[in-house]
Design a protein around this motif. Structure first.
Motif, short mmCIF file in Angstrom:
data_model
loop_
_atom_site.label_atom_id
_atom_site.label_comp_id
_atom_site.label_asym_id
_atom_site.label_seq_id
_atom_site.Cartn_x
_atom_site.Cartn_y
_atom_site.Cartn_z
N GLU A 142 0.81 -1.23 0.00
CA GLU A 142 0.00 0.00 0.00
C GLU A 142 0.84 1.28 0.00
OE1 GLU A 142 -3.32 0.66 -0.04
OE2 GLU A 142 -3.84 -1.47 -0.35
N ARG A 143 2.04 1.20 0.57
CA ARG A 143 2.87 2.40 0.69
C ARG A 143 3.31 2.96 -0.66
NH1 ARG A 143 4.15 -1.17 4.51
NH2 ARG A 143 5.87 -2.10 3.32
N VAL A 144 2.99 2.25 -1.73
CA VAL A 144 3.39 2.72 -3.07
C VAL A 144 2.60 3.96 -3.51
CG1 VAL A 144 1.77 1.33 -4.46
CG2 VAL A 144 4.04 1.88 -5.35
N PHE A 145 1.38 4.12 -3.00
CA PHE A 145 0.52 5.19 -3.55
C PHE A 145 1.07 6.60 -3.33
CE2 PHE A 145 -2.35 1.51 -3.35
CZ PHE A 145 -2.70 1.46 -4.68
N PRO A 146 1.50 6.95 -2.10
CA PRO A 146 2.09 8.30 -1.96
C PRO A 146 3.34 8.50 -2.82
CG PRO A 146 2.25 7.03 0.10
CD PRO A 146 1.36 6.26 -0.82
N LYS A 147 4.05 7.42 -3.05
CA LYS A 147 5.25 7.53 -3.89
C LYS A 147 4.88 7.88 -5.33
CE LYS A 147 9.14 4.56 -4.06
NZ LYS A 147 9.58 3.17 -4.20
N ILE A 148 3.85 7.23 -5.83
CA ILE A 148 3.39 7.54 -7.20
C ILE A 148 2.94 9.00 -7.26
CG2 ILE A 148 1.68 7.00 -8.99
CD1 ILE A 148 1.51 4.15 -7.73
N GLU A 149 2.20 9.43 -6.25
CA GLU A 149 1.71 10.83 -6.24
C GLU A 149 2.86 11.82 -6.24
OE1 GLU A 149 -0.85 11.04 -2.82
OE2 GLU A 149 -2.35 9.72 -3.76
N VAL B 178 -1.17 -5.58 -9.67
CA VAL B 178 -2.21 -4.80 -10.37
C VAL B 178 -3.28 -5.76 -10.90
CG1 VAL B 178 -2.73 -3.23 -12.28
CG2 VAL B 178 -0.54 -3.03 -11.07
N LYS B 179 -4.52 -5.49 -10.54
CA LYS B 179 -5.65 -6.34 -10.94
C LYS B 179 -6.77 -5.46 -11.48
CE LYS B 179 -4.03 -9.98 -8.45
NZ LYS B 179 -2.93 -10.68 -9.00
N VAL B 180 -7.77 -6.12 -12.05
CA VAL B 180 -8.93 -5.39 -12.58
C VAL B 180 -9.53 -4.46 -11.52
CG1 VAL B 180 -11.32 -5.71 -13.33
CG2 VAL B 180 -9.50 -7.12 -14.34
N ASP B 181 -9.67 -4.97 -10.30
CA ASP B 181 -10.42 -4.18 -9.30
C ASP B 181 -9.60 -3.10 -8.60
OD1 ASP B 181 -8.89 -5.87 -7.85
OD2 ASP B 181 -10.51 -6.79 -6.70
N ASN B 182 -8.27 -3.09 -8.77
CA ASN B 182 -7.51 -2.01 -8.11
C ASN B 182 -6.80 -1.08 -9.10
OD1 ASN B 182 -5.22 -3.37 -8.93
ND2 ASN B 182 -4.72 -4.21 -6.92
N ALA B 183 -6.96 -1.34 -10.40
CA ALA B 183 -6.25 -0.53 -11.40
C ALA B 183 -6.54 0.97 -11.22
CB ALA B 183 -6.65 -0.98 -12.81
N TRP B 184 -7.80 1.29 -10.89
CA TRP B 184 -8.19 2.70 -10.75
C TRP B 184 -7.36 3.42 -9.70
CZ3 TRP B 184 -10.16 4.79 -6.20
CH2 TRP B 184 -10.52 3.87 -5.21
N ARG B 185 -6.93 2.72 -8.67
CA ARG B 185 -6.18 3.37 -7.58
C ARG B 185 -4.82 3.86 -8.08
NH1 ARG B 185 -5.68 -0.12 -2.44
NH2 ARG B 185 -5.20 1.93 -1.55
N PHE B 186 -4.19 3.10 -8.95
CA PHE B 186 -2.88 3.51 -9.48
C PHE B 186 -3.04 4.69 -10.44
CE2 PHE B 186 -2.58 -1.03 -8.49
CZ PHE B 186 -1.49 -1.03 -7.65
N VAL B 187 -4.11 4.64 -11.24
CA VAL B 187 -4.36 5.72 -12.20
C VAL B 187 -4.70 7.01 -11.44
CG1 VAL B 187 -5.84 6.47 -14.10
CG2 VAL B 187 -5.04 4.10 -14.00
N ASP B 188 -5.51 6.88 -10.41
CA ASP B 188 -5.85 8.03 -9.57
C ASP B 188 -4.61 8.67 -8.97
OD1 ASP B 188 -8.58 7.97 -9.81
OD2 ASP B 188 -8.94 8.04 -7.64
N ALA B 189 -3.66 7.84 -8.58
CA ALA B 189 -2.43 8.35 -7.95
C ALA B 189 -1.50 9.02 -8.97
CB ALA B 189 -1.71 7.21 -7.24
N ALA C 59 -10.01 1.04 -15.90
CA ALA C 59 -9.63 1.44 -14.53
C ALA C 59 -10.79 2.07 -13.77
CB ALA C 59 -8.42 2.38 -14.58
N GLU C 60 -11.90 1.39 -13.78
CA GLU C 60 -13.08 1.98 -13.14
C GLU C 60 -13.11 1.75 -11.64
OE1 GLU C 60 -16.55 0.67 -15.22
OE2 GLU C 60 -16.04 1.92 -16.97
N ARG C 61 -13.48 2.82 -10.95
CA ARG C 61 -13.68 2.76 -9.51
C ARG C 61 -14.95 1.94 -9.25
NH1 ARG C 61 -12.67 7.20 -5.49
NH2 ARG C 61 -11.45 8.30 -7.05
N PRO C 62 -14.91 0.96 -8.37
CA PRO C 62 -16.12 0.17 -8.15
C PRO C 62 -17.25 1.04 -7.57
CG PRO C 62 -14.39 -0.48 -6.63
CD PRO C 62 -13.81 0.56 -7.53
N ALA C 63 -18.47 0.72 -7.94
CA ALA C 63 -19.62 1.51 -7.45
C ALA C 63 -19.78 1.28 -5.95
CB ALA C 63 -20.86 1.09 -8.19
N GLY C 64 -20.27 2.32 -5.27
CA GLY C 64 -20.63 2.17 -3.87
C GLY C 64 -19.55 2.56 -2.89
#
Ligand code: DX5
Ligand code: ZN
Length: 218
Positions: free
Chosen positions: A147-154, A175-186, A213-218
């Motif tokens: 998880e610590r990768v996200f601030p680094k990407i930002e 990287v998987k279908v359901d978390n791809a959006w998190r990397f793109v967001d970062a 890279a869709e964010r899951p609904a809800g």
């Protein structure tokens, strides 16, 4: 939409040609080269890159997880690599390694292990066509992302934008279908996925979903 680069590390090597053809809807083909020294696993060399070159027109994105990478840059370029990425931790003279890669006509990349700060690249960023941010410790497919990768990407994305560079950020590991959006967001531009593509029931669908890279609904 991000560039999608399936890693053939999770493919069936007994039928590599068919495996590469099965992911031809992707943007690039990611090739993981491991030497048993930089990482605790041994995979493939220029010979396999050359074979892959014969069966696809997609750019070959070669990730070198090897010590003394400069020794092999020309060999991988001759084998057909379009992108050559070396690890910051494996090159004593990163500036030289990047210039060497570019001198062969390939696009140059630097990979960062999870513990390596993006600040290491401050003085070479303009020589990088891409920065590969590892979201697992390199060596094996199928690991869970750190998880610590996200601030680094930002932070890296902010630095690239601040300098007005065209450097791409690639993320590799978990990287998987359901978390791809998190990397793109970062702020990532390119996503590598091995098990997320090759171990899915429908590879074409998985590639399209990672690209969306869709964010899951809800
Ligand atoms: C790991 C490699 C990755 C690996 C990713 O050292 O660099 O490219 O194939 O595999 P997944 O997507 O399964 O984590
Ligand atoms: Zn890789």
């Amino acid at each position: 939409m991000p560039i999608v680069s399936p890693s053939i590390l999770s493919a069936d090597f007994a039928q590599l040609g068919a495996e590469i053809a099965s992911v031809s809807s992707a943007d690039w083909i990611h090739v993981d080269v491991m030497d048993g020294r930089f990482v605790p696993n041994i995979t493939i060399g220029p010979l396999v890159v050359k074979a892959a070159r014969r069966v696809t027109g997609l750019p070959l994105d070669v990730h070198l997880m090897i010590v003394e990478p400069d020794k092999y840059v020309q060999d991988f370029r001759d084998a057909g690599a379009d992108w050559i990425t070396v690890h910051a931790e494996a090159s004593d003279h990163l500036d030289r390694s990047l210039q060497l890669i570019r001198s062969t006509g390939a696009k140059a990349g630097v990979a960062l292990n999870p513990h390596t700060s993006e600040r290491e690249l401050d003085y070479v960023l303009e020589l990088c066509d891409q920065v590969l941010v590892m979201s697992v410790n390199p060596g094996f497919g199928g690991q869970s992302l750190i998880e610590r990768v996200f601030p680094k990407i930002e932070r890296l994305r902010a630095r690239i934008d601040q300098l007005g560079l065209g450097t791409l950020i690639q993320v590799d590991g978990g990287v998987k279908v359901d978390n791809a959006w998190r990397f793109v967001d970062a702020g990532a531009h390119a996503l590598v996925s091995g098990s997320g593509v090759f171990r899915s029931d429908d590879r074409v669908k998985a590639i399209a979903a990672i690209r969306a890279a869709e964010r899951p609904a809800g």
